[in-house]
Design a protein around this motif. Structure first.
Motif, mmCIF file in Angstrom:
data_model
loop_
_atom_site.group_PDB
_atom_site.id
_atom_site.type_symbol
_atom_site.label_atom_id
_atom_site.label_comp_id
_atom_site.label_asym_id
_atom_site.label_seq_id
_atom_site.Cartn_x
_atom_site.Cartn_y
_atom_site.Cartn_z
ATOM 1 N N SER A 70 8.940 -14.926 14.704
ATOM 2 C CA SER A 70 8.431 -13.598 14.353
ATOM 3 C C SER A 70 9.481 -12.505 14.426
ATOM 4 O O SER A 70 9.217 -11.375 14.005
ATOM 5 C CB SER A 70 7.261 -13.228 15.275
ATOM 6 O OG SER A 70 6.151 -14.054 15.013
ATOM 7 N N ARG A 75 10.824 -14.072 9.991
ATOM 8 C CA ARG A 75 9.618 -13.391 9.536
ATOM 9 C C ARG A 75 9.719 -11.868 9.647
ATOM 10 O O ARG A 75 9.089 -11.139 8.863
ATOM 11 C CB ARG A 75 8.397 -13.895 10.309
ATOM 12 C CG ARG A 75 7.976 -15.302 9.890
ATOM 13 C CD ARG A 75 6.855 -15.836 10.745
ATOM 14 N NE ARG A 75 5.622 -15.091 10.567
ATOM 15 C CZ ARG A 75 4.693 -15.349 9.643
ATOM 16 N NH1 ARG A 75 4.879 -16.344 8.788
ATOM 17 N NH2 ARG A 75 3.591 -14.642 9.580
ATOM 18 N N MET A 78 10.410 -10.315 6.417
ATOM 19 C CA MET A 78 9.262 -10.173 5.517
ATOM 20 C C MET A 78 8.365 -9.019 5.943
ATOM 21 O O MET A 78 7.836 -8.287 5.093
ATOM 22 C CB MET A 78 8.484 -11.487 5.460
ATOM 23 C CG MET A 78 9.288 -12.628 4.843
ATOM 24 S SD MET A 78 8.324 -14.141 4.572
ATOM 25 C CE MET A 78 8.095 -14.717 6.258
ATOM 26 N N TYR A 79 8.185 -8.832 7.251
ATOM 27 C CA TYR A 79 7.392 -7.687 7.715
ATOM 28 C C TYR A 79 7.948 -6.391 7.140
ATOM 29 O O TYR A 79 7.187 -5.483 6.771
ATOM 30 C CB TYR A 79 7.406 -7.583 9.241
ATOM 31 C CG TYR A 79 6.888 -8.784 9.993
ATOM 32 C CD1 TYR A 79 5.944 -9.653 9.446
ATOM 33 C CD2 TYR A 79 7.343 -9.047 11.277
ATOM 34 C CE1 TYR A 79 5.477 -10.748 10.150
ATOM 35 C CE2 TYR A 79 6.877 -10.143 11.999
ATOM 36 C CZ TYR A 79 5.943 -10.992 11.429
ATOM 37 O OH TYR A 79 5.494 -12.068 12.140
ATOM 38 N N THR A 96 1.011 -15.658 5.814
ATOM 39 C CA THR A 96 2.361 -15.469 5.283
ATOM 40 C C THR A 96 2.569 -14.006 4.886
ATOM 41 O O THR A 96 3.015 -13.679 3.807
ATOM 42 C CB THR A 96 2.634 -16.410 4.091
ATOM 43 O OG1 THR A 96 1.557 -16.310 3.144
ATOM 44 C CG2 THR A 96 2.741 -17.849 4.559
ATOM 45 N N VAL A 97 2.184 -13.122 5.808
ATOM 46 C CA VAL A 97 2.565 -11.711 5.836
ATOM 47 C C VAL A 97 1.885 -10.871 4.759
ATOM 48 O O VAL A 97 2.381 -9.811 4.390
ATOM 49 C CB VAL A 97 4.110 -11.557 5.787
ATOM 50 C CG1 VAL A 97 4.558 -10.195 6.303
ATOM 51 C CG2 VAL A 97 4.806 -12.623 6.621
ATOM 52 N N ASP A 111 0.435 -11.281 13.253
ATOM 53 C CA ASP A 111 1.827 -10.848 13.075
ATOM 54 C C ASP A 111 2.193 -9.755 14.063
ATOM 55 O O ASP A 111 3.280 -9.759 14.642
ATOM 56 C CB ASP A 111 2.053 -10.334 11.648
ATOM 57 C CG ASP A 111 2.054 -11.444 10.610
ATOM 58 O OD1 ASP A 111 2.217 -12.615 10.989
ATOM 59 O OD2 ASP A 111 1.869 -11.121 9.417
ATOM 60 N N GLN A 312 4.520 -22.394 7.307
ATOM 61 C CA GLN A 312 4.320 -20.974 7.100
ATOM 62 C C GLN A 312 5.130 -20.099 8.050
ATOM 63 O O GLN A 312 5.215 -18.886 7.836
ATOM 64 C CB GLN A 312 2.832 -20.646 7.225
ATOM 65 C CG GLN A 312 2.012 -21.291 6.119
ATOM 66 C CD GLN A 312 0.523 -21.085 6.273
ATOM 67 O OE1 GLN A 312 -0.167 -20.715 5.322
ATOM 68 N NE2 GLN A 312 -0.001 -21.325 7.457
ATOM 69 N N THR A 313 5.735 -20.681 9.104
ATOM 70 C CA THR A 313 6.585 -19.896 9.991
ATOM 71 C C THR A 313 7.996 -19.725 9.437
ATOM 72 O O THR A 313 8.755 -18.914 9.952
ATOM 73 C CB THR A 313 6.683 -20.551 11.385
ATOM 74 O OG1 THR A 313 7.239 -21.856 11.256
ATOM 75 C CG2 THR A 313 5.317 -20.625 12.040
ATOM 76 N N ILE A 315 10.855 -18.675 6.744
ATOM 77 C CA ILE A 315 11.046 -17.710 5.663
ATOM 78 C C ILE A 315 11.341 -18.414 4.340
ATOM 79 O O ILE A 315 10.886 -17.982 3.275
ATOM 80 C CB ILE A 315 12.161 -16.703 6.040
ATOM 81 C CG1 ILE A 315 12.241 -15.574 4.998
ATOM 82 C CG2 ILE A 315 13.505 -17.389 6.217
ATOM 83 C CD1 ILE A 315 13.176 -14.446 5.407
#
Length: 487
Positions: A70, A75, A78-79, A96-97, A111, A312-313, A315
């Motif tokens: 995270s 990730r 992506m956030y 997935t964000v 998230d 899904q964790t 990127i």
């Protein structure tokens, strides 16, 4: 979040989790092997500073938490990026964000809670090392102990910066007067200190800058090989990251002061002359998949077959393996500054009439290194500060260096070079091209106090978010609200 989950969290602090990660990393990889922790045996907190190997294991534990999925396991990029306009979702998958893309996070979002706990785990691991090693420097010697503490302070600073730029109001909104985060600077081994009021955004920034200054002082100039120079913080890493922090404050003079330490020239080729000889690589394609340990990589998080994330964790799964987000043709993809023959377009993959990002393209296992900071970003940070300070010729040279390595035909006209606003617009677009998918779009929008843009295709849309809206920043997580009565 379920009540049973909250009750459990009330009984066990993230601090305890942080200590557990630190302890179980003690017999991880040796420094020469990079950051590939293996499963290990737990050791009592009473003797974790007894041997050099255990102390080094604590340092590894900070990095291990820092590269959690995270955070800088990928990730976090992506956030930040999905808050902008560059990507369109295909799956609208909350795992997935999607909630970042849709600006619909709540305090119970997975998230939000995962990002917060991962960053504070890294922070507490750093605090454990800083506090404990201060009294046991004799075990490894003064110089090495100070270097370890410097690494811990650097990682603590980056972790706090990553949190405050999404959970706090932008510094530029009110010079940091808004409420920020709980500033935890002591090692937490139990739940007694869970209650802590929030420090202001400016207080968080002051601590970040202090940690980075301290880190720069005691970090090594370089390590013994390119792998360590890429995966461990050194002096130029701290200097580089300070340019990002000061950019977020619109402190142009401070950006210039730090940037010149590692970009001393006023014309290309630009390269550091002290410490690690940081410089641009001739071909950007080298950085993503060919060689993760180049002199452009000021800090990257490494992965191997024994510690990669999956599904899904990862990127690479979201962008390329499962192709859940494609490039918005109305975003930077369609801008004339990004020409068709620019080599950075080779980091895209066409599929079904859409373009997908393949900067992170290794799949099953997902072992791409994740870049925390690159020399190219430093040049663009420097360019923006130079332009804002009236040093327009220097700013033009810096942005041209970044663009021309991928598009030799790129030119900035004399009229553009002499026009501050025109040059700043070119630099802003260059950031969107060069740093695409590396976690900068949300950061750039917020620090400039710009609304989060609307984006849509024929099947899905999300509206713009004004600066004054509640969802302009991330909400605090339920885990913190449940365990910290002073938040």
């Amino acid at each position: 979040m379920q009540a049973s989950t909250i009750n459990t969290l009330k009984k066990s602090s993230m601090a305890v989790l942080a200590l557990s990660i630190a302890l179980t990393a003690l017999q991880g990889c040796k420094r020469e092997q990079g950051l590939f922790p293996e499963s290990t045996t737990s050791i009592s907190d009473k003797n974790i500073f007894d041997t050099p190997q255990r102390i080094e294991g604590l340092v590894n534990g900070i990095y291990k938490a820092f590269k959690g999925a995270s955070l800088y396991g990928g990730r976090y990029f992506m956030y930040q990026d999905f808050r902008g306009e560059e990507f369109i979702t295909i799956t609208a998958n909350s795992y997935t964000v999607f909630e970042s893309w849709n600006n619909s996070y709540s305090s119970g979002s997975n998230d939000i809670n995962s990002l917060w706990s991962t960053a504070y785990t890294a922070i507490n691991n750093a605090n454990i090392l800083i506090e404990g090693l201060a009294n046991r420097k004799d075990v490894v010697g003064e110089e090495k102990a100070n270097a370890y503490i410097a690494e811990a302070k650097f990682l603590r600073a980056v972790s706090y910066f990553s949190l405050v730029t999404v959970f706090g109001q932008p510094y530029t909104k009110d010079q940091g007067a808004s409420p920020g985060l709980p500033l935890r600077l002591q090692a937490e081994l139990d739940t007694r200190n869970n209650d802590l009021k929030r420090s202001s955004v400016s207080e968080i920034y002051a601590q970040i800058i202090q940690d980075l200054d301290d880190a720069e002082k005691d970090l090594p100039e370089s390590y013994s090989n390119a792998g360590l120079n890429t995966t461990r913080a050194h002096k130029n890493t701290a200097r580089a990251f300070k340019t990002r922090v000061f950019l977020a404050q619109n402190n142009w003079a401070a950006v210039l002061k730090e940037a010149v330490k590692i970009v001393p020239q006023t014309k290309a080729p630009f390269a550091a002359v002290t410490g690690v000889k940081s410089e641009l690589q001739p071909d950007i394609l080298t950085l993503f998949g060919a060689n993760f340990t180049t002199t452009e990589s000021l800090l990257s998080m490494p992965f191997s077959t024994v510690d990669s994330y999956s599904g899904q964790t990862a990127i690479a799964y979201v962008y390329f393996g499962n192709k859940e987000y494609y490039l918005n043709p109305n975003g930077i993809l369609g801008d004339p500054q990004w020409k068709a023959d620019d080599r950075r377009r080779l980091l895209l993959a066409p599929s079904g009439g859409k373009q997908f990002l393949k900067k992170f393209a290794k799949v099953s296992p997902y072992i791409d290194y994740i870049p925390v900071i690159r020399y190219a970003e430093v040049l663009l940070n420097y360019a923006e500060a130079a332009a804002q300070s009236g040093q327009l010729p220097l700013a033009a040279e810096l942005v041209k260096a970044v663009h021309k390595r991928s598009d030799a035909s790129f030119a900035i006209s004399d009229s553009q070079s002499a026009d501050k606003q025109a040059l700043l617009a070119i630099i802003a677009k260059e950031r969107r091209i060069e740093l695409l998918g590396e976690g900068f779009r949300g950061f750039d929008l917020l620090r400039k106090l710009e609304p989060l843009p609307a984006k849509a295709d024929e099947t899905i849309q999300t509206p713009a978010v004004p600066v004054s809206a509640q969802n302009y920043i991330f909400p605090p997580p339920n885990t913190e609200l449940a365990t910290n009565k002073l938040f």
